[in-house]
Design a protein around this motif. Sequence first.
Motif, PDB file in Angstrom:
ATOM      1  N   GLY A 144       0.835  -1.200   0.000  1.00 50.30           N
ATOM      2  CA  GLY A 144       0.000   0.000   0.000  1.00 50.30           C
ATOM      3  C   GLY A 144       0.866   1.245   0.000  1.00 50.30           C
ATOM      4  O   GLY A 144       0.507   2.260   0.589  1.00 50.30           O
ATOM      5  N   PHE A 145       1.988   1.163  -0.679  1.00 51.97           N
ATOM      6  CA  PHE A 145       3.050   2.165  -0.562  1.00 51.97           C
ATOM      7  C   PHE A 145       3.007   3.163  -1.707  1.00 51.97           C
ATOM      8  O   PHE A 145       2.795   2.755  -2.848  1.00 51.97           O
ATOM      9  CB  PHE A 145       4.397   1.425  -0.564  1.00 51.97           C
ATOM     10  N   PRO A 146       3.234   4.455  -1.444  1.00 49.37           N
ATOM     11  CA  PRO A 146       3.490   5.069  -0.143  1.00 49.37           C
ATOM     12  C   PRO A 146       2.275   5.752   0.495  1.00 49.37           C
ATOM     13  O   PRO A 146       2.396   6.339   1.557  1.00 49.37           O
ATOM     14  CB  PRO A 146       4.540   6.126  -0.497  1.00 49.37           C
ATOM     15  N   LEU A 147       1.114   5.673  -0.126  1.00 46.82           N
ATOM     16  CA  LEU A 147      -0.027   6.479   0.330  1.00 46.82           C
ATOM     17  C   LEU A 147      -0.954   5.761   1.296  1.00 46.82           C
ATOM     18  O   LEU A 147      -1.708   6.396   2.031  1.00 46.82           O
ATOM     19  CB  LEU A 147      -0.838   6.973  -0.878  1.00 46.82           C
ATOM     20  N   GLY A 148      -0.978   4.450   1.249  1.00 48.54           N
ATOM     21  CA  GLY A 148      -1.885   3.683   2.112  1.00 48.54           C
ATOM     22  C   GLY A 148      -3.328   3.686   1.655  1.00 48.54           C
ATOM     23  O   GLY A 148      -4.201   3.150   2.343  1.00 48.54           O
ATOM     24  N   VAL A 200       3.978  -1.634  10.824  1.00 50.20           N
ATOM     25  CA  VAL A 200       2.849  -0.734  10.556  1.00 50.20           C
ATOM     26  C   VAL A 200       3.385   0.688  10.395  1.00 50.20           C
ATOM     27  O   VAL A 200       3.918   1.274  11.337  1.00 50.20           O
ATOM     28  CB  VAL A 200       1.839  -0.778  11.721  1.00 50.20           C
ATOM     29  N   ILE A 201       3.261   1.246   9.184  1.00 48.00           N
ATOM     30  CA  ILE A 201       3.775   2.588   8.915  1.00 48.00           C
ATOM     31  C   ILE A 201       2.688   3.625   9.205  1.00 48.00           C
ATOM     32  O   ILE A 201       1.635   3.636   8.566  1.00 48.00           O
ATOM     33  CB  ILE A 201       4.248   2.736   7.459  1.00 48.00           C
ATOM     34  N   LEU A 202       2.975   4.514  10.149  1.00 47.09           N
ATOM     35  CA  LEU A 202       1.995   5.522  10.555  1.00 47.09           C
ATOM     36  C   LEU A 202       2.004   6.761   9.660  1.00 47.09           C
ATOM     37  O   LEU A 202       0.993   7.418   9.514  1.00 47.09           O
ATOM     38  CB  LEU A 202       2.259   5.978  12.005  1.00 47.09           C
ATOM     39  N   GLU A 203       3.146   7.123   9.089  1.00 51.21           N
ATOM     40  CA  GLU A 203       3.357   8.384   8.357  1.00 51.21           C
ATOM     41  C   GLU A 203       3.044   9.578   9.266  1.00 51.21           C
ATOM     42  O   GLU A 203       2.088  10.344   9.078  1.00 51.21           O
ATOM     43  CB  GLU A 203       2.525   8.408   7.071  1.00 51.21           C
ATOM     44  N   LYS A 245       6.156   1.898  12.775  1.00 52.20           N
ATOM     45  CA  LYS A 245       7.190   2.599  12.004  1.00 52.20           C
ATOM     46  C   LYS A 245       6.778   4.042  11.776  1.00 52.20           C
ATOM     47  O   LYS A 245       5.608   4.330  11.522  1.00 52.20           O
ATOM     48  CB  LYS A 245       7.385   1.850  10.682  1.00 52.20           C
ATOM     49  N   THR A 246       7.743   4.943  11.812  1.00 54.14           N
ATOM     50  CA  THR A 246       7.448   6.376  11.784  1.00 54.14           C
ATOM     51  C   THR A 246       6.934   6.880  10.439  1.00 54.14           C
ATOM     52  O   THR A 246       6.012   7.687  10.397  1.00 54.14           O
ATOM     53  CB  THR A 246       8.704   7.197  12.134  1.00 54.14           C
ATOM     54  N   SER A 247       7.530   6.414   9.339  1.00 53.36           N
ATOM     55  CA  SER A 247       7.357   7.136   8.072  1.00 53.36           C
ATOM     56  C   SER A 247       7.665   6.251   6.870  1.00 53.36           C
ATOM     57  O   SER A 247       8.374   5.246   6.985  1.00 53.36           O
ATOM     58  CB  SER A 247       8.328   8.329   8.008  1.00 53.36           C
ATOM     59  N   THR A 248       7.173   6.697   5.708  1.00 58.11           N
ATOM     60  CA  THR A 248       7.540   6.043   4.445  1.00 58.11           C
ATOM     61  C   THR A 248       8.833   6.619   3.872  1.00 58.11           C
ATOM     62  O   THR A 248       9.503   5.983   3.065  1.00 58.11           O
ATOM     63  CB  THR A 248       6.451   6.249   3.368  1.00 58.11           C
ATOM     64  N   PHE A 260       8.443   9.211   2.039  1.00 56.79           N
ATOM     65  CA  PHE A 260       7.860   9.890   0.877  1.00 56.79           C
ATOM     66  C   PHE A 260       6.898  11.004   1.287  1.00 56.79           C
ATOM     67  O   PHE A 260       6.329  11.669   0.429  1.00 56.79           O
ATOM     68  CB  PHE A 260       7.123   8.879  -0.012  1.00 56.79           C
ATOM     69  N   GLY A 261       6.677  11.188   2.581  1.00 61.45           N
ATOM     70  CA  GLY A 261       5.765  12.219   3.053  1.00 61.45           C
ATOM     71  C   GLY A 261       6.455  13.567   3.188  1.00 61.45           C
ATOM     72  O   GLY A 261       7.550  13.780   2.660  1.00 61.45           O
ATOM     73  N   THR A 262       5.845  14.463   3.938  1.00 61.35           N
ATOM     74  CA  THR A 262       6.393  15.814   4.103  1.00 61.35           C
ATOM     75  C   THR A 262       7.457  15.879   5.198  1.00 61.35           C
ATOM     76  O   THR A 262       8.093  16.916   5.391  1.00 61.35           O
ATOM     77  CB  THR A 262       5.269  16.807   4.442  1.00 61.35           C
ATOM     78  N   GLY A 263       7.649  14.771   5.916  1.00 64.09           N
ATOM     79  CA  GLY A 263       8.679  14.708   6.952  1.00 64.09           C
ATOM     80  C   GLY A 263       8.986  13.263   7.282  1.00 64.09           C
ATOM     81  O   GLY A 263       8.206  12.364   6.960  1.00 64.09           O
ATOM     82  N   GLY A 264      10.139  13.052   7.920  1.00 63.65           N
ATOM     83  CA  GLY A 264      10.551  11.694   8.267  1.00 63.65           C
ATOM     84  C   GLY A 264      10.549  11.460   9.760  1.00 63.65           C
ATOM     85  O   GLY A 264       9.773  12.066  10.510  1.00 63.65           O
ATOM     86  N   ALA A 265      11.441  10.581  10.205  1.00 60.78           N
ATOM     87  CA  ALA A 265      11.518  10.214  11.620  1.00 60.78           C
ATOM     88  C   ALA A 265      12.014  11.381  12.466  1.00 60.78           C
ATOM     89  O   ALA A 265      12.860  12.159  12.030  1.00 60.78           O
ATOM     90  CB  ALA A 265      12.462   9.030  11.782  1.00 60.78           C
TER      91      ALA A 265
END
Length: 230
Positions: free
Chosen positions: A69-73, A132-135, A160-163, A165-170
Amino acid sequence: MTFQLSVTELANMVDHTLLKADAQKAGFEKLCQEADDYGFKMVAINSAPVSLCRELLKESPVHVGAAIGFPLGQTTIATKVFEVTDAIKNGADEIDYVINIGELKEGNLAYIEQEMKEIVAVCQAENILSKVILENCYLTDEEKIAVCEIAKRVKPTFVKTSTGFGTGGATVDDVKLMKEVVGADVKVKAAGGIRDFSTAKAMVEAGAERLGTSSGIQIVNEYQALVKKS
């Protein structure tokens, strides 16, 4: 705080990542060879090249991890479950899936829990690690806590914190928050923006037990140089 990990132990926390849309066979061959050479834990890839990477790593202890389901879910639960099943059939031994962020923002926690239950059940039945990626860049602290509380009940292997690919990471604060909620029941993976040893060290000290990064080689080499110097 003194950093207690050996160079080998740090390397074995790295999920070596190639998730670009234009990634080709030569890139995956390089990724797998590097992961094997450096003793990384996993190669993190999209689900299409799983069988290729499994073949490349068949003599190696390095895991093959499929992003789902990457990266948008934004696919249905049934679609994600099918993608998980297909990736496992093709040789994946770890699964990182993106939650339906829109449903979480709507406050539909029952959906998030059902999605997690179905995906984690498939992984557990096949003895596969699940993440489980929360983004987090799109979430409030309350929403992060809500997903981690669900995870504490459902028991995926990691949150998991992030993909990346979002506007910010860990962030260190997010890792600390997630670890505080899940406790010893679930591990935390930090991903997104981890490009040097000082950032990796901060994430580990905050509670991360896995690091998703395309900069694993630089991080390990930097730490190795520091160890030699000391």
